[in-house]
Design a protein around this motif. Structure first.
Motif, short mmCIF file in Angstrom:
data_model
loop_
_atom_site.label_atom_id
_atom_site.label_comp_id
_atom_site.label_asym_id
_atom_site.label_seq_id
_atom_site.Cartn_x
_atom_site.Cartn_y
_atom_site.Cartn_z
N PRO A 88 0.78 -1.23 0.00
CA PRO A 88 0.00 0.00 0.00
C PRO A 88 0.82 1.28 0.00
CG PRO A 88 0.14 -0.83 2.23
CD PRO A 88 0.88 -1.82 1.34
N ASP A 89 2.14 1.24 0.35
CA ASP A 89 2.77 2.51 0.70
C ASP A 89 4.29 2.59 0.50
OD1 ASP A 89 3.65 0.78 2.67
OD2 ASP A 89 2.73 1.87 4.32
N HIS A 90 4.86 1.79 -0.39
CA HIS A 90 6.32 1.82 -0.54
C HIS A 90 6.72 2.15 -1.98
CE1 HIS A 90 10.48 1.04 0.43
NE2 HIS A 90 10.56 0.32 -0.68
N LEU A 91 7.38 3.29 -2.14
CA LEU A 91 7.91 3.71 -3.43
C LEU A 91 9.14 2.85 -3.72
CD1 LEU A 91 7.37 5.97 -5.53
CD2 LEU A 91 9.08 7.30 -4.32
N CYS A 92 9.06 2.03 -4.74
CA CYS A 92 10.16 1.09 -4.98
C CYS A 92 11.04 1.45 -6.16
CB CYS A 92 9.63 -0.34 -5.09
SG CYS A 92 8.42 -0.61 -6.38
N ILE A 125 1.59 9.25 -5.49
CA ILE A 125 1.03 9.37 -4.14
C ILE A 125 -0.46 9.70 -4.22
CG2 ILE A 125 1.05 10.77 -2.03
CD1 ILE A 125 4.12 10.85 -2.29
N ALA A 126 -0.83 10.60 -5.12
CA ALA A 126 -2.26 10.93 -5.28
C ALA A 126 -3.05 9.70 -5.71
CB ALA A 126 -2.42 12.06 -6.30
N LEU A 127 -2.49 8.91 -6.60
CA LEU A 127 -3.16 7.69 -7.06
C LEU A 127 -3.30 6.69 -5.91
CD1 LEU A 127 -4.36 6.25 -9.51
CD2 LEU A 127 -2.05 5.48 -10.09
N GLN A 171 -6.58 4.17 -1.62
CA GLN A 171 -6.49 3.75 -0.22
C GLN A 171 -6.75 4.94 0.69
OE1 GLN A 171 -2.89 0.87 0.01
NE2 GLN A 171 -2.42 2.46 -1.47
N PRO A 172 -8.00 5.32 0.85
CA PRO A 172 -8.29 6.45 1.74
C PRO A 172 -7.71 6.19 3.14
CG PRO A 172 -10.23 5.82 0.49
CD PRO A 172 -9.20 4.77 0.24
N GLY A 173 -7.17 7.23 3.73
CA GLY A 173 -6.57 7.08 5.05
C GLY A 173 -5.09 6.75 5.04
N LEU A 174 -4.49 6.63 3.86
CA LEU A 174 -3.06 6.38 3.77
C LEU A 174 -2.31 7.52 4.45
CD1 LEU A 174 -0.95 4.43 2.53
CD2 LEU A 174 -0.98 5.86 0.49
N GLU A 226 10.86 8.41 4.74
CA GLU A 226 9.40 8.37 4.83
C GLU A 226 8.84 9.76 4.63
OE1 GLU A 226 7.42 5.62 7.77
OE2 GLU A 226 7.03 7.57 8.71
N LYS A 227 7.67 9.82 4.03
CA LYS A 227 6.95 11.08 3.84
C LYS A 227 5.59 10.97 4.53
CE LYS A 227 4.90 13.96 0.19
NZ LYS A 227 5.56 15.24 0.30
N GLN A 228 5.31 11.92 5.40
CA GLN A 228 4.00 12.00 6.05
C GLN A 228 3.02 12.63 5.06
OE1 GLN A 228 3.19 10.87 9.19
NE2 GLN A 228 5.25 10.04 9.28
N LEU A 229 1.84 12.05 4.96
CA LEU A 229 0.83 12.57 4.05
C LEU A 229 -0.18 13.39 4.83
CD1 LEU A 229 0.29 9.38 1.90
CD2 LEU A 229 1.90 11.25 1.53
N ASP A 230 -0.76 14.35 4.16
CA ASP A 230 -1.80 15.16 4.79
C ASP A 230 -3.00 14.29 5.11
OD1 ASP A 230 -0.20 17.39 4.48
OD2 ASP A 230 -1.08 17.91 2.54
N ALA A 231 -3.60 14.54 6.26
CA ALA A 231 -4.76 13.74 6.68
C ALA A 231 -5.97 14.10 5.85
CB ALA A 231 -5.05 13.97 8.15
#
Length: 159
Positions: free
Chosen positions: A80-84, A106-108, A113-116, A154-159
């Motif tokens: 769900p969340d790893h840029l490879c 990230i937008a995609l 996955q709402p809540g990422l 790691e990058k924190q995403l806006d809630a």
């Protein structure tokens, strides 16, 4: 930054050979010189066209950047969340293409996955400054796995 006429889109099945060639050019120019033979071999096995296509077909999102029909960059995210993977054609670097790819993937991912909350990446040493510009922060010191040198970020995403 020159993002005029830049198109971001999913790859077509017949494009993965060209995608792998772009990845290899960018890797050879910037990353390979800092790795030992084991690290280069590990990466080349990961970056063959069949492997990139296989990941795209299974639990990965992939986007390409092109301008006027010319492939300029690619990004792949393991759900769900790893840029490879993130690679930009060496001659096109510094034009904002990498940033545009990261923002789009990230937008995609967030749309699917709402809540990422976070995105991680194991940044090659040469790419750490770019990832910092994209909002990633180092989570530990440099690590080595299978000859690949990287910094977990790691990058924190806006809630």
């Amino acid at each position: 930054m020159n993002l005029a006429n830049l198109q971001l889109r999913a790859p077509h099945a017949e494009e993965f050979v060209a995608v792998a060639a772009l990845v290899h050019r960018a890797f050879d120019a910037a990353v390979a010189p800092g790795l030992n033979a084991e690290g280069r071999a590990t990466f080349y096995a990961y970056a063959v066209s069949e492997a990139i296509a296989g990941r795209h077909a299974f639990e990965h999102l992939t986007l390409l950047a092109e301008r006027d029909g010319q492939l300029l960059g690619m990004v792949q995210l393991k759900l769900p969340d790893h840029l490879c993977m993130l690679f930009v054609e060496p001659a096109a670097q510094g034009q904002g293409i990498g940033c545009a790819l990261v923002e789009a993937i990230i937008a995609l991912a967030c749309a699917q996955q709402p809540g990422l909350r976070t995105i991680s990446v194991n940044a090659s040493l040469n790419a750490v400054p770019a990832y910092q510009r994209y909002g990633f922060v180092p989570m530990s010191e440099e690590r080595v796995r299978n000859g690949i040198r990287y910094v977990p970020m790691e990058k924190q995403l806006d809630a």
